[in-house]
Design a protein around this motif. Sequence first.
Motif, short mmCIF file in Angstrom:
data_model
loop_
_atom_site.label_atom_id
_atom_site.label_comp_id
_atom_site.label_asym_id
_atom_site.label_seq_id
_atom_site.Cartn_x
_atom_site.Cartn_y
_atom_site.Cartn_z
N ALA A 64 76.81 59.02 36.86
CA ALA A 64 76.79 57.67 36.26
C ALA A 64 78.01 57.43 35.39
N ILE A 65 78.36 58.41 34.55
CA ILE A 65 79.53 58.27 33.67
C ILE A 65 80.81 58.11 34.49
N GLY A 66 80.97 58.93 35.52
CA GLY A 66 82.16 58.83 36.37
C GLY A 66 82.26 57.50 37.09
N THR A 67 81.14 57.00 37.57
CA THR A 67 81.12 55.72 38.28
C THR A 67 81.44 54.57 37.32
N ILE A 68 80.78 54.56 36.18
CA ILE A 68 81.04 53.49 35.20
C ILE A 68 82.47 53.57 34.69
N GLY A 69 82.93 54.78 34.41
CA GLY A 69 84.31 54.95 33.94
C GLY A 69 85.33 54.43 34.93
N SER A 70 85.06 54.60 36.21
CA SER A 70 85.97 54.13 37.25
C SER A 70 86.09 52.61 37.27
N VAL A 120 86.53 45.79 34.43
CA VAL A 120 85.62 45.10 33.51
C VAL A 120 86.31 44.75 32.19
N ILE A 121 87.02 45.71 31.58
CA ILE A 121 87.62 45.48 30.26
C ILE A 121 89.11 45.76 30.22
N GLY A 122 89.74 45.97 31.36
CA GLY A 122 91.13 46.41 31.44
C GLY A 122 92.12 45.72 30.55
N GLY A 123 92.14 44.41 30.56
CA GLY A 123 93.14 43.68 29.79
C GLY A 123 92.77 43.46 28.34
N HIS A 124 91.59 43.86 27.94
CA HIS A 124 91.11 43.56 26.59
C HIS A 124 91.28 44.70 25.60
N ILE A 125 91.77 45.83 26.05
CA ILE A 125 91.95 46.96 25.13
C ILE A 125 93.38 47.48 25.23
N GLY A 126 93.81 48.17 24.17
CA GLY A 126 95.17 48.68 24.10
C GLY A 126 95.34 50.05 24.72
N MET A 127 96.55 50.54 24.63
CA MET A 127 96.90 51.82 25.25
C MET A 127 96.18 53.01 24.59
N VAL A 128 95.93 52.93 23.29
CA VAL A 128 95.22 54.02 22.63
C VAL A 128 93.78 54.08 23.15
N ALA A 129 93.14 52.93 23.29
CA ALA A 129 91.77 52.90 23.81
C ALA A 129 91.72 53.40 25.25
N ILE A 130 92.73 53.07 26.04
CA ILE A 130 92.80 53.58 27.41
C ILE A 130 92.87 55.10 27.40
N ALA A 131 93.65 55.64 26.48
CA ALA A 131 93.76 57.10 26.36
C ALA A 131 92.42 57.71 25.95
N ILE A 132 91.70 57.05 25.06
CA ILE A 132 90.39 57.55 24.63
C ILE A 132 89.42 57.59 25.81
N VAL A 133 89.46 56.55 26.64
CA VAL A 133 88.63 56.54 27.85
C VAL A 133 89.00 57.72 28.74
N GLY A 134 90.30 57.92 28.94
CA GLY A 134 90.77 59.02 29.80
C GLY A 134 90.38 60.38 29.27
N VAL A 135 90.54 60.60 27.97
CA VAL A 135 90.18 61.90 27.38
C VAL A 135 88.67 62.11 27.48
N SER A 136 87.90 61.05 27.30
CA SER A 136 86.43 61.16 27.42
C SER A 136 86.03 61.55 28.83
N LEU A 137 86.59 60.86 29.82
CA LEU A 137 86.28 61.19 31.22
C LEU A 137 86.76 62.59 31.57
N ALA A 138 87.96 62.95 31.11
CA ALA A 138 88.51 64.28 31.39
C ALA A 138 87.67 65.37 30.73
N VAL A 182 95.45 43.59 34.47
CA VAL A 182 95.96 43.71 33.10
C VAL A 182 97.34 43.05 33.04
N GLU A 183 97.88 42.93 31.82
CA GLU A 183 99.10 42.15 31.64
C GLU A 183 100.39 42.82 32.10
#
Length: 186
Positions: free
Chosen positions: A63-69, A74-92, A132-133
């Motif tokens: 479920a986490i992997g599917t939602i993360g993908s 869903v939220i791509g353009g609404h968050i910054g690069m640091v938040a993207i990194a946090i998502v990546g580190v969480s999934l990793a 995203v932008e």
Amino acid sequence: GLLHYAFQVWSSQRLSSVEFGELNSWMAYFSVALSISAFAQYFSNFYVASQTRLIFLAGLGVAIGTIGSLLPIVIGGHIGMVAIAIVGVSLASCFNWFLGQAQVRLMFYLMGTALIAAALCKFLFALVRFPVESLTKSLAWAVSVGYGPSLAMLCLAILWMVKSSPPNNKISLGHGLLATGILALA
């Protein structure tokens, strides 16, 4: 490995020098942050989940992997690069915890396949332009969410292997060398 290098070359051909520098700078910081996920794998070697708990957690991992993908859509353009990194580190971190569970159970083929899948997903996601932008942000998403499908696949494989067969700790020399080769390529 090789797919990471291919991602770098592909990115360099599509981004300006400044954009490529920004992406590489972000990836350098992201790589340092990924040491957290390595800790998750090593810890997992010492905390071996029972079969019942592993089945439950692997279902959660799917479920986490599917939602993360789906997050870049869903939220791509609404968050910054640091938040993207946090998502990546969480999934990793989730991915590597399950990788550790596979490692402690001597599922080396699965480990190698999962690592190659993570690199391949990153490269394939790079071919997709997320909504995203900038292309730089889209590529950062590709690096981060490449762990999503790989996590789901790893967890599905663990579910199948744990439910269908008892642990087998005996590996022939030929299979051991093949598994080692797959891990080296990853």
